[in-house]
Design a protein around this motif. Structure first.
Motif, PDB file in Angstrom:
ATOM      1  N   PHE A 112       0.875  -1.174   0.000  1.00 56.71           N
ATOM      2  CA  PHE A 112       0.000   0.000   0.000  1.00 56.71           C
ATOM      3  C   PHE A 112       0.916   1.229   0.000  1.00 56.71           C
ATOM      4  N   PRO A 113       1.166   1.807  -1.184  1.00 56.83           N
ATOM      5  CA  PRO A 113       2.081   2.955  -1.245  1.00 56.83           C
ATOM      6  C   PRO A 113       1.369   4.256  -0.859  1.00 56.83           C
ATOM      7  N   VAL A 114       1.429   4.594   0.418  1.00 52.28           N
ATOM      8  CA  VAL A 114       0.793   5.830   0.890  1.00 52.28           C
ATOM      9  C   VAL A 114       1.803   6.962   0.693  1.00 52.28           C
ATOM     10  N   LEU A 115       2.113   7.217  -0.551  1.00 57.39           N
ATOM     11  CA  LEU A 115       3.127   8.191  -0.929  1.00 57.39           C
ATOM     12  C   LEU A 115       2.483   9.258  -1.800  1.00 57.39           C
ATOM     13  N   HIS A 116       2.657  10.502  -1.420  1.00 55.71           N
ATOM     14  CA  HIS A 116       2.071  11.609  -2.161  1.00 55.71           C
ATOM     15  C   HIS A 116       3.154  12.344  -2.948  1.00 55.71           C
ATOM     16  N   GLY A 117       2.781  12.813  -4.130  1.00 52.67           N
ATOM     17  CA  GLY A 117       3.706  13.627  -4.901  1.00 52.67           C
ATOM     18  C   GLY A 117       4.715  12.821  -5.691  1.00 52.67           C
ATOM     19  N   PRO A 118       5.762  13.490  -6.195  1.00 54.25           N
ATOM     20  CA  PRO A 118       6.789  12.816  -6.990  1.00 54.25           C
ATOM     21  C   PRO A 118       7.417  11.656  -6.242  1.00 54.25           C
ATOM     22  N   TYR A 119       7.775  10.632  -6.991  1.00 52.43           N
ATOM     23  CA  TYR A 119       8.392   9.390  -6.523  1.00 52.43           C
ATOM     24  C   TYR A 119       7.326   8.376  -6.132  1.00 52.43           C
ATOM     25  N   GLY A 120       6.259   8.801  -5.471  1.00 54.27           N
ATOM     26  CA  GLY A 120       5.277   7.840  -4.998  1.00 54.27           C
ATOM     27  C   GLY A 120       3.958   7.854  -5.717  1.00 54.27           C
ATOM     28  N   GLU A 121       3.589   8.999  -6.288  1.00 53.38           N
ATOM     29  CA  GLU A 121       2.264   9.129  -6.907  1.00 53.38           C
ATOM     30  C   GLU A 121       2.362   9.324  -8.418  1.00 53.38           C
ATOM     31  N   ASP A 122       3.573   9.256  -8.945  1.00 52.62           N
ATOM     32  CA  ASP A 122       3.791   9.595 -10.350  1.00 52.62           C
ATOM     33  C   ASP A 122       4.183   8.410 -11.215  1.00 52.62           C
ATOM     34  N   GLY A 123       4.048   7.195 -10.690  1.00 54.89           N
ATOM     35  CA  GLY A 123       4.372   6.006 -11.463  1.00 54.89           C
ATOM     36  C   GLY A 123       5.739   5.418 -11.155  1.00 54.89           C
ATOM     37  N   VAL A 124       6.577   6.140 -10.407  1.00 56.26           N
ATOM     38  CA  VAL A 124       7.934   5.651 -10.142  1.00 56.26           C
ATOM     39  C   VAL A 124       7.905   4.424  -9.237  1.00 56.26           C
ATOM     40  N   VAL A 125       7.302   4.541  -8.069  1.00 51.32           N
ATOM     41  CA  VAL A 125       7.271   3.390  -7.165  1.00 51.32           C
ATOM     42  C   VAL A 125       6.361   2.300  -7.706  1.00 51.32           C
ATOM     43  N   GLN A 126       5.354   2.690  -8.502  1.00 57.77           N
ATOM     44  CA  GLN A 126       4.497   1.682  -9.133  1.00 57.77           C
ATOM     45  C   GLN A 126       5.313   0.813 -10.092  1.00 57.77           C
ATOM     46  N   GLY A 127       6.257   1.428 -10.800  1.00 57.57           N
ATOM     47  CA  GLY A 127       7.135   0.656 -11.672  1.00 57.57           C
ATOM     48  C   GLY A 127       8.004  -0.311 -10.889  1.00 57.57           C
ATOM     49  N   LEU A 128       8.515   0.148  -9.742  1.00 57.52           N
ATOM     50  CA  LEU A 128       9.307  -0.739  -8.889  1.00 57.52           C
ATOM     51  C   LEU A 128       8.490  -1.938  -8.447  1.00 57.52           C
ATOM     52  N   LEU A 129       7.267  -1.686  -7.997  1.00 60.24           N
ATOM     53  CA  LEU A 129       6.430  -2.772  -7.482  1.00 60.24           C
ATOM     54  C   LEU A 129       6.029  -3.738  -8.596  1.00 60.24           C
ATOM     55  N   GLU A 130       5.780  -3.219  -9.787  1.00 58.89           N
ATOM     56  CA  GLU A 130       5.461  -4.119 -10.901  1.00 58.89           C
ATOM     57  C   GLU A 130       6.664  -4.971 -11.276  1.00 58.89           C
ATOM     58  N   SER A 131       7.862  -4.398 -11.171  1.00 61.18           N
ATOM     59  CA  SER A 131       9.055  -5.191 -11.486  1.00 61.18           C
ATOM     60  C   SER A 131       9.239  -6.338 -10.495  1.00 61.18           C
ATOM     61  N   LEU A 132       8.700  -6.157  -9.273  1.00 58.05           N
ATOM     62  CA  LEU A 132       8.771  -7.219  -8.267  1.00 58.05           C
ATOM     63  C   LEU A 132       7.624  -8.215  -8.406  1.00 58.05           C
ATOM     64  N   GLY A 133       6.601  -7.830  -9.169  1.00 54.81           N
ATOM     65  CA  GLY A 133       5.463  -8.722  -9.365  1.00 54.81           C
ATOM     66  C   GLY A 133       4.533  -8.806  -8.178  1.00 54.81           C
ATOM     67  N   VAL A 134       4.536  -7.790  -7.318  1.00 54.41           N
ATOM     68  CA  VAL A 134       3.679  -7.815  -6.132  1.00 54.41           C
ATOM     69  C   VAL A 134       2.467  -6.907  -6.353  1.00 54.41           C
ATOM     70  N   PRO A 135       1.267  -7.337  -5.985  1.00 52.97           N
ATOM     71  CA  PRO A 135       0.092  -6.474  -6.099  1.00 52.97           C
ATOM     72  C   PRO A 135       0.255  -5.220  -5.230  1.00 52.97           C
ATOM     73  N   TYR A 136      -0.278  -4.127  -5.705  1.00 56.07           N
ATOM     74  CA  TYR A 136      -0.195  -2.889  -4.934  1.00 56.07           C
ATOM     75  C   TYR A 136      -1.483  -2.094  -5.078  1.00 56.07           C
ATOM     76  N   VAL A 137      -1.743  -1.288  -4.081  1.00 55.15           N
ATOM     77  CA  VAL A 137      -2.961  -0.484  -4.032  1.00 55.15           C
ATOM     78  C   VAL A 137      -2.831   0.723  -4.949  1.00 55.15           C
ATOM     79  N   GLY A 138      -3.921   1.011  -5.672  1.00 53.42           N
ATOM     80  CA  GLY A 138      -3.986   2.257  -6.428  1.00 53.42           C
ATOM     81  C   GLY A 138      -3.726   2.097  -7.903  1.00 53.42           C
ATOM     82  N   CYS A 139      -3.610   3.250  -8.553  1.00 55.24           N
ATOM     83  CA  CYS A 139      -3.461   3.295 -10.002  1.00 55.24           C
ATOM     84  C   CYS A 139      -2.124   2.723 -10.445  1.00 55.24           C
TER      85      CYS A 139
END
Length: 377
Positions: A112-139
Motif C-alpha cells: 500500500f504505497p501511501v506516498l504523495h507527490g513525486p516518486y510515490g504518486e507519479d508512477g515511479v514506485v508503481q514501476g518498482l512494485l510491478e518489477s517485483l510482481g507484487v500487487p499494490y494499491v492504487g493506479c
C-alpha cells in the motif's frame, strides 16, 4: 471483507509531501490492523532509503502519542535499512531487515504505497512494485503518471470531453527565453493560478490577481518543477468527489471545501485550526449526480484503478462544472476529504482501505486488466 493479508505500507519519500504522507500512513496502518491485516510499515527517508518502522514505534503512535511528523523524525534514528525484493512465491514480495541480531524477513502479499507527490504518486514506485510482481494499491504506472502531470492529465480529460478550465503550460526554456511574462498567458483572464505541473498538496501554487507579480509566481512554481501550468481562475465553489473501484468504479458523495483567503493552500489543507470541509455539499441533486458521473468519466480517461479524488470548480452563476484535477493517492489524514466523502456514502475508513487491498489482489502484479471480470470474453 478480506482478512489476514500481509500488507506493506510504504510512506514518507523524498518529495515535498513527506510529512503529509507520514500522517496519512498512520491512519491507513491503524485501519488495516483493525481490519485484521498484518501491517509491515516501511518508511522511505527523504534521501530515498527504506527503513523498517518497528512495531513498538507504530504502536505508540497508534495510541495517540505522536503524529505524522513523529514518524518522520524517527525514520532517521530507528529501524534498520531494508531490502525489498520479489518473493519466492509468485505475487509476493519480501522485506529483509538486517540488524545486530541478524536478518529478519517479512513476506508481503500487497503493498500500500501511501506516498504523495513525486516518486510515490507519479508512477515511479508503481514501476518498482510491478518489477517485483507484487500487487499494490492504487493506479498503475500510466494512470499515476498522467494523474500527477497536470499537462498530460488535462490533455487526457479534454480528449474524452471532460470539461476543464482554460490554461497554458510554460516550460523552463520558454520562461528563460521570454521578455514579457504577459505574452505567455494571452487570452487568460485574472485571477490566474500558477502551479508546478507535477506537484500536489498545493505546494508551489500562487494566485495571481490584477496587479500581482506573475513573474514571481512562475519563478516560485519553477522551483518545484521545470514545467508550469497557468490556469484561468473560476469564481465558484470548490467541490470534491471520491472514486473507488476497478472494472466498474463508483463515485462517492460530494464534499465542499470552504476556504478563507481565496483558495485552499497548503497551510489550510493540513494545519488549519478549523475544518473547511462540508460533507455532503449542499447542492441540487442534478448537480451532485453530474459531478459523480464526471468523476467516473475522468477516472476512466486516465485509466484509473483503485482510487482517486476528483476536484471540481463549480460556477453557480453559469451552471458550469470544471474538473480541476485528479489525485490518484489522495490524503488519508484526519483532515482529508477522501475518507469523509466515503463515510458520507456509508463506507467507513476501515472498509475503504480493506476494499483497496482487495482491489490490489484482484489485479495480480499490479497490472490493470490482469484478471477479466466475470461475464466477459
Amino acid at each position: 471483507m478480506t482478512t489476514g493479508v500481509r500488507v506493506g505500507v510504504l510512506f514518507g519519500g523524498p518529495s515535498a509531501e513527506h510529512e503529509v504522507s507520514c500522517a496519512s500512513a498512520l491512519g491507513v496502518a491503524r485501519a488495516l490492523a483493525d481490519a485484521g491485516h498484518r501491517v509491515v510499515a516501511i518508511g522511505v527517508t527523504r534521501t530515498g532509503g527504506f527503513r523498517l518502522v518497528p512495531d513498538s514505534v507504530l504502536a505508540g503512535l497508534r495510541a495517540g502519542t505522536g503524529a505524522g511528523r513523529a514518524i518522520d523524525d524517527r525514520l532517521t534514528v530507528t529501524g534498520p535499512l531494508v531490502d525489498l525484493r520479489a518473493g519466492n512465491r509468485a505475487g509476493t514480495a519480501v522485506v529483509t531487515a538486517t540488524n545486530a541480531s541478524g536478518a529478519v524477513h517479512a513476506e508481503l502479499d500487497v503493498v500500500f504505497p501511501v506516498l504523495h507527490g513525486p516518486y510515490g504518486e507519479d508512477g515511479v514506485v508503481q514501476g518498482l512494485l510491478e518489477s517485483l510482481g507484487v500487487p499494490y494499491v492504487g493506479c498503475g504506472i500510466l494512470a499515476s503518471a498522467v494523474g500527477m502531470d497536470k499537462v498530460a492529465m488535462k490533455r487526457a480529460l479534454r480528449s474524452e470531453g471532460v470539461p476543464i478550465t482554460p490554461h497554458v503550460s510554460v516550460d523552463a526554456l520558454a520562461w528563460a527565453e521570454t521578455d514579457d511574462p504577459e505574452k505567455l498567458v494571452l487570452g487568460l483572464r485574472r485571477p490566474l493560478f500558477v502551479k508546478p505541473a507535477r506537484m500536489g498538496s498545493s505546494i508551489g501554487i500562487s494566485r495571481v490577481a490584477e496587479g500581482d507579480d506573475l513573474a514571481a509566481a512562475i519563478e516560485e512554481a519553477l522551483r518545484h518543477d521545470n514545467v508550469v501550468v497557468v490556469e484561468q481562475g473560476v469564481t465558484g465553489r470548490e467541490l470534491e468527489c471520491g472514486v473507488l473501484g476497478g472494472w466498474r468504479p463508483e463515485a462517492s458523495a460530494v464534499g465542499e471545501v470552504r476556504v478563507t483567503g481565496g483558495w485552499f493552500d497548503y497551510r489550510q489543507k493540513y494545519f488549519g485550526d478549523a475544518d473547511p470541509m462540508v460533507v455532503p455539499a449542499p447542492l441540487p441533486e442534478e448537480v451532485t449526480e453530474r459531478i459523480r458521473e464526471l468523476s467516473v468519466r475522468a477516472f476512466a480517461a486516465i485509466g484509473g484503478w483503485g482510487l482517486a479524488r476528483v476536484d471540481f470548480l463549480y460556477d453557480e452563476a453559469t451552471g458550469d462544472l470544471y474538473v480541476n484535477e485528479l489525485n490518484t493517492m489522495p490524503g488519508f489524514t484526519a483532515h482529508s476529504m477522501y475518507p469523509k466523502v466515503w463515510a458520507a456514502s456509508g463506507v467507513g475508513y476501515r472498509e475503504v482501505v480493506d476494499r483497496l487491498v482487495a482491489l490490489a489482489v484482484e489485479r495480480p502484479g499490479g497490472r490493470p486488466g490482469g484478471v477479466r471480470p466475470e461475464g466477459t470474453r
